[in-house]
Each structure stands twice: as C-alpha cells, then as structure tokens.
Design a protein around this motif. Sequence first.
Motif, short mmCIF file in Angstrom:
data_model
loop_
_atom_site.label_atom_id
_atom_site.label_comp_id
_atom_site.label_asym_id
_atom_site.label_seq_id
_atom_site.Cartn_x
_atom_site.Cartn_y
_atom_site.Cartn_z
N UNK A 8 80.05 -59.73 12.66
CA UNK A 8 80.03 -58.50 12.22
C UNK A 8 79.61 -58.21 10.92
N UNK A 9 80.07 -59.28 10.00
CA UNK A 9 79.79 -59.00 8.50
C UNK A 9 78.53 -59.77 8.16
N UNK A 10 77.97 -60.48 9.25
CA UNK A 10 76.61 -61.28 8.85
C UNK A 10 77.14 -62.58 8.16
N UNK A 11 78.16 -63.06 8.03
CA UNK A 11 78.42 -64.27 7.34
C UNK A 11 79.02 -65.57 8.03
N UNK A 12 78.78 -65.59 9.33
CA UNK A 12 79.16 -66.74 10.19
C UNK A 12 78.72 -67.99 9.75
N UNK A 13 77.50 -68.18 9.33
CA UNK A 13 76.67 -69.16 9.12
C UNK A 13 76.96 -69.57 7.52
N UNK A 14 77.64 -68.59 6.62
CA UNK A 14 77.97 -69.07 5.36
C UNK A 14 79.42 -69.22 5.26
N UNK A 15 80.38 -68.99 6.12
CA UNK A 15 81.66 -69.08 5.79
C UNK A 15 82.54 -69.89 6.89
N UNK A 16 82.06 -69.88 8.18
CA UNK A 16 82.81 -70.33 9.35
C UNK A 16 83.67 -71.49 9.13
N UNK A 17 83.14 -72.48 8.51
CA UNK A 17 83.78 -73.69 8.16
C UNK A 17 84.64 -73.84 7.08
N UNK A 18 84.93 -72.75 6.28
CA UNK A 18 85.83 -72.66 5.20
C UNK A 18 87.16 -72.37 6.04
N UNK A 19 87.43 -72.32 7.06
CA UNK A 19 88.70 -71.93 7.90
C UNK A 19 88.75 -73.06 8.80
N UNK A 46 69.56 -79.40 14.97
CA UNK A 46 68.06 -79.73 13.99
C UNK A 46 66.94 -79.16 14.91
N UNK A 47 67.01 -79.48 16.28
CA UNK A 47 65.90 -79.02 17.11
C UNK A 47 65.80 -77.64 17.34
N UNK A 48 67.01 -76.80 17.29
CA UNK A 48 66.95 -75.58 17.60
C UNK A 48 66.75 -74.64 16.17
N UNK A 49 67.40 -75.18 15.20
CA UNK A 49 67.29 -74.35 14.12
C UNK A 49 65.84 -73.70 13.59
N UNK A 50 64.49 -74.37 13.73
CA UNK A 50 63.25 -73.72 13.26
C UNK A 50 62.99 -72.70 14.02
N UNK A 51 63.51 -72.56 15.36
CA UNK A 51 63.26 -71.32 16.15
C UNK A 51 63.67 -70.18 15.56
N UNK A 52 64.86 -70.18 14.65
CA UNK A 52 65.43 -69.02 14.11
C UNK A 52 65.31 -68.89 12.82
N UNK A 53 65.09 -69.88 12.08
CA UNK A 53 64.96 -69.91 10.41
C UNK A 53 64.12 -70.72 10.08
N UNK A 54 63.46 -70.35 8.75
CA UNK A 54 62.62 -71.20 7.92
C UNK A 54 63.47 -72.21 7.19
N UNK A 55 62.96 -73.49 7.24
CA UNK A 55 63.76 -74.61 6.78
C UNK A 55 63.34 -74.46 5.08
N UNK A 56 64.27 -74.08 4.39
CA UNK A 56 64.22 -73.93 2.82
C UNK A 56 65.45 -73.74 2.40
N UNK A 57 65.52 -73.44 0.92
CA UNK A 57 66.88 -73.33 0.33
C UNK A 57 67.49 -71.94 0.55
N UNK A 58 66.90 -71.12 1.27
CA UNK A 58 67.27 -69.73 1.45
C UNK A 58 68.33 -69.98 2.59
N UNK A 91 71.30 -70.35 5.29
CA UNK A 91 72.96 -70.14 5.10
C UNK A 91 73.59 -71.47 4.65
N UNK A 92 74.65 -71.43 3.98
CA UNK A 92 75.33 -72.61 3.31
C UNK A 92 75.55 -73.63 4.46
#
Length: 384
Positions: free
Chosen positions: A218-229, A304-316, A318-319
């Motif tokens: 809901x806060x748009x941070x799942x891929x940035x912070x999920x594994x911090x916990x 890795x197979x599914x990631x390119x379907x949703x995101x461009x592979x670059x430094x932008x 999520x963490x």
Amino acid sequence: MNYNNRLENDSTMTIRVVCAVAFVTFAFVFLCFRQADVMAVAQHVLSGGKTIYIPVVGALLITFLLYMLQRVINAYLHIYHRMHWTTYFPPMLLLAIVSDIGSGITTGPNLSAWVWVAPLVLAIWAVVSLALKNIQKYESDIHSRGIFSRLMWVNIFPMGFMMMAVGLISANDDMFHYRAKMERLMTKGEWEKAVEVGEKSLEKDTIVTMLRCYALARSGKMAEEMFKYAVGGTSETLLPLGKSEKMLIYPVDSLYRFLGARPLDRMTTRQYLNALEASGYGKKAIADYKLCGLLVDRDIDAFVRELPQYYTINDSLPLHYREALTLYTHKRSTPIVVYHNQVMDTDFEDLQKLADSKKNPQARRLAVFDQYYGTYWWYYEYGK
C-alpha cells in the motif's frame, strides 16, 4: 482526644489511598496502552465485528469495575495495615484473566487453564484472608505513618509483584500483539506505522509477514524494504488465502479491492495473482507480490526470468531486486541476465570475503548478520 486512634486512622487512610491510586493507575495504563490492540481484537472477534473497542472508554470501564470489586471485598473483610494489599488480589487475578489474550481468541475465548487455576487460587486466598481478618487486631506497631513508612512498603511491594505477574501473563504471545497492532493501524490507513510494528524482532511469523507485505504494498515499498524485516512463510502465505493466514480486524475485501478482484475458492496465491494479470489488472503491487514471492522462495532463476516483464533492468530497480540480480550474477556461471553495479558488486564481494574468513558456521552467521542483516543476501544465505 484519643491520639492512638487518630494515628491509626491516618495510617489506614494513607495506605488505602496509595494502594488505590497504584492499582487504578496501573490497570488503566495497562489496558489503555499495553493491551489496547489485543483487547480490540478480542472484542471484534467475540462480538462478530458488531462492536468497536475504544481504548480509553474500555480501560476506564474495566478499571472502574475492578476497583469496585476491591471496595466490596474490603467492605466485607476490613483488612487494613500490613495486609491491605491482599484485598487487591481478586481484581488483579481478574485483570490477568481478561488480558490473557492470544491467537487462540480466533476460535473463541480460551479459558481452559483458568477454569481450574482461578477457583483454586481464589479458595486459597479466601482462607488466608479470613485468617488475616481474625489476627490483624493483634498487630503491633501499626502507627507507622507516611508514604515512606515501613507499613506502606509492606503493601507496595506485594502490589508491585502482582502487577508484574499480570504483565507476564499477558505477554506470552508477542507475535499476536504485533498482529493486533498492525491491523488496528491498517484500519486507520497508517501503512508506514504498521510496517514498523515489531521491526526489531527476529522471530518469524507468517501472518505478521503477510500483514507487513500488504502494508508495504500500500505504501509502494515492498521491493525496497521487505527483507529488512524477519520474513516467515513462503510465497503462498503472502496473501490471506490459506487456512491460517487470516485477518481479524482489517476487512480482507479492502485488500482484494486494492489488488483488483476477489479470489475464487481454493485458489492459491500464485493462481490468484496470475488470474488478476490475465484479467487485465496491471498494478505494480501485483508484480511486486509475484516477484517478492519468488524471492521469498529463494527461486532466483524464476525471478530473473519474470523480472523483465515488469521492470527495465537498470540501476533504478528497487533495492531488493538489485540485490537479487547481483546475487544471481555472481552465483550462476552462465546467467541469462547479467547485472553489474559497482557499489553493489563491491558490497557483495565484501560479504563473500567476510563469510570466507570465518570457518565456524555460527561465527560466520553472526559476523554476516552484524553487517548485512536487512539485505536479500542475508535472507537468501542465512535466513532459513
């Protein structure tokens, strides 16, 4: 004028007032703050969601009733002086029973232990109290006065021990406390605060993980912070579709509306997310649920197979996605996707050097934990 009676009355009144203030303050603060979330869950479950628990009102009402119980007991027993604290034992016991709420509340109140413990303890208390009532008139040195008198402290110390006992009895399920608090915050739309509940706990729980994932989505941070916990469960427990991963207060229909539609009966999480995509719901949250689910399962090849379907592979990216790609690039001899970031590559290589420098597995795990807990690398290698 009989000064002895006056001194005795003053001493008795001081003890009664101090004990009453201590009990009322403890009961109110305990119910209004420590137990507010689990009391809200209990009332919601027991009333079938028809009533709402208001912490201040509920704490005031319960505290008032418990104090009135003490007044009735004291009016009958008339125990003062050194043993006045014993008149607070039944209210303290009842407070412990009321606040002894855990995950079992989902199937109704669990009073199995109290059914025989409470009557037994109360019977012993009754015998002792009646004995004290008969012998207290033979007490000597009852004219000690003041808040810091010996007579005062022999009442305050047992009161303190009873308060500690109540706290210990109610603190037997930290995960349920986290769960209750998170759901209450979610009903208010306070997603970031919900995410932070239990943030320092290393104990894993599938329901807390499920709730935190939703709050992060809901806060748009799942891929940035999920594994911090601490992460518990698998990709299938990230949504409340199983038998045990249920929400108690927060309406699950709100989660389904957020993602796009209600699931069909007996759908798995993977089937549900795929069906949402097939129906044209292209929300970022759906993609993150799928990708983070693969990371939770440590299936970095499928990730890795599914990631390119949703995101461009670059430094932008999520963490955690960048961390997973770095891990994959270093782990696979023939990667289908190669990702390099100078800072992240250096960090990962430093982790490998640190791990290789520790021969003892426990020492290695501790050393890596101190520097890399909160990264996907830690979760992948050591979070099992």
